[in-house]
Design an enzyme around this catalytic site. Structure first.
Site, short mmCIF file in Angstrom:
data_model
loop_
_atom_site.label_atom_id
_atom_site.label_comp_id
_atom_site.label_asym_id
_atom_site.label_seq_id
_atom_site.Cartn_x
_atom_site.Cartn_y
_atom_site.Cartn_z
N GLN A 18 0.62 -1.08 -0.10
CA GLN A 18 0.01 -0.01 0.03
C GLN A 18 0.74 1.28 -0.01
OE1 GLN A 18 -2.43 -1.74 3.33
NE2 GLN A 18 -3.86 -0.38 2.17
N HIS A 112 1.07 -9.32 4.77
CA HIS A 112 0.12 -8.25 4.80
C HIS A 112 -0.74 -8.35 3.40
CE1 HIS A 112 -1.49 -4.58 7.05
NE2 HIS A 112 -2.64 -4.89 5.91
N ASN A 156 -1.45 -10.98 8.72
CA ASN A 156 -2.29 -9.93 9.02
C ASN A 156 -3.86 -10.20 8.66
OD1 ASN A 156 -3.03 -6.90 9.30
ND2 ASN A 156 -3.92 -7.13 7.25
N GLU A 157 -4.57 -10.10 9.64
CA GLU A 157 -6.29 -10.45 9.66
C GLU A 157 -6.36 -11.66 9.03
OE1 GLU A 157 -8.11 -6.12 9.44
OE2 GLU A 157 -7.86 -6.93 7.47
#
Length: 433
Positions: A18, A112, A156-157
């Site tokens: 990102q 991620h 992540n998540e």
């Protein structure tokens, strides 16, 4: 305003894809280039954080923050299967050193969302081989960098694929029931998942995407990490985490290890209790056997979800909504921390919490209310050890592109100039050093 005690992490978070830019060997980069991509725009150079990380970390530290959560990009470290890039590892070594030079604790996430393209061509996050492939990558990174780290998030998540599967089913049902209102149905669905998705565009592009994906990945339905997860794939993710955790502990016993979960404040209206209970089981409870040996859990929360007698409800009429169509509800974080602490007995770190808005005054209000809730939890003896705001800077919000403004720092898309928003300094004021 009350400062947190010394040693409590007050930080901000980013994800490599990102913010870094030019992540050319990743699955996301490949999907962004498809002629019928579901992405509103490609990531390109993102925020050029790969080259500007020193400037960004200095801004973070100068505002008073004492920690930075960022991710190491697997596709950079292992661009081809079994071939590791020492230059990529050295880059992340410099990022870690930069954090320490500015008094910011580096907290690393090893996955991620983005994966190497080659992994997806092998079957991705539904393939048995991925457990070993992920472990091998983790071993390499930790052998190189582990001695310089104290905290590592493996994945992540980890529950995002299940959440997407649930939301996608809901979206398709809504679209089938009212085809003429499919656009509004998609907008409603997108506001209930804590990642930037374009369900409507995905539906429109489905027939084209299958053919294009087959050309790029060798399959019409590539199983990237952010794909609808099957029960078998969900188990695979949990096993990948456990394998990575055990490998990290074997190499670097001093490192504290955990994963992060996307958690909503699930609120039952009269008649909705069973739906809320089932959702919490899927979102959190069934992960417990695989995280009970972890040192900490990363709690990631942005809003609440309401349930009524017929299932999930939209936000209350007149509720303030963010750019992501989430309800503005900072109280959710306290509720989720308390709920998690009932069953998970390790340390808790808020690894993501934030708001997409062009109005930084609303971000300030969100931060203040969210941190009030964290302090209430600590006062009641819940072991919360840190708070990381999402995000350090306005960045590439996945399929939503650059329209979502989550950042404490604004980034000029033409010049890459950084401008700290008032919210950055407000967050820094909470740090007890």
């Amino acid at each position: 305003m009350q400062k947190f005690e010394k040693g409590f992490f007050i930080g901000a978070a980013t994800a490599a894809h990102q913010v870094e830019g030019n992540n050319i060997n990743s699955d996301y980069w490949a999907q962004e280039q498809l002629p019928h991509s579901s992405f509103t725009e490609p990531s390109g150079i993102a925020c050029d954080h790969y080259h500007r990380y020193e400037e960004d970390i200095k801004l973070l530290a100068d505002a008073g923050l004492n920690a930075y959560r960022f991710s190491i990009e697997w596709a950079r470290v292992e661009p081809e299967e079994g071939k590791f890039d020492p230059e990529a590892v050295e880059h992340y070594r410099k990022v870690i050193a930069c954090c320490k030079a500015h008094g910011a604790e580096p907290i690393v996430t090893l996955l991620h969302f983005t994966s190497p393209k080659w992994l997806i061509c092998k079957g991705g996050w539904e393939a048995e081989s991925t457990v070993e492939d992920f472990k091998n990558y983790v071993v390499y990174v930790m052998e190189q960098l582990g001695s310089e780290l104290r905290y590592v998030c493996t994945i992540n998540e980890a529950n995002m694929g299940l959440q997407l599967a649930t939301i996608s089913k809901r979206f398709r049902l809504m679209a089938e029931q009212a085809a003429q209102n499919a656009a509004s149905a998609g907008k409603s669905a997108e506001g209930t998942v804590q990642v930037g998705m374009n369900f409507q565009k995905m539906m429109e592009n489905m027939k084209f995407a299958a053919m294009e994906n087959a050309q790029v990945f060798g399959t019409p339905q590539p199983q990237i990490f952010v794909s609808e997860r099957t029960p078998e794939g969900n188990l695979l993710v949990r096993r990948a985490h456990a394998a990575a955790r055990d490998a990290i502990k074997a190499i670097c016993p001093q490192v504290k290890v955990g994963l992060t979960l996307s958690l909503h404040d699930l609120q039952a209206q009269p008649g909705g209790e069973a739906f809320a209970q089932a959702a919490w089981q899927e979102e959190f409870t069934h992960y417990l056997p695989y995280i009970k040996e972890d040192d900490f859990l990363g709690v990631q929360n942005y809003t609440r979800t309401l349930y009524g007698p017929q299932g999930q409800l939209s936000a209350s009429e007149g509720a303030e909504l963010t750019q992501m169509e989430y309800e503005f509800y900072p109280q959710a974080l306290e509720h989720v921390i308390r709920k998690v602490a009932e069953e998970f007995k390790g340390d808790l770190i808020v690894t993501e919490n934030g708001i997409a808005t062009a109005d930084d005054a609303r971000r300030v209000a969100f931060i203040r209310q969210a941190l009030d809730g964290v302090q209430h939890c600590i006062a009641d003896g819940i072991p919360v050890k840190g708070y990381f705001h999402w995000s350090l800077m306005d960045n590439f919000e996945w399929q939503k592109g650059y329209a979502m403004q989550f950042g404490l720092i604004a980034v000029n898309r033409e010049t890459m100039e950084r401008t700290a928003k008032p919210s950055l300094a407000v967050l820094g004021e909470y740090c007890g050093a």
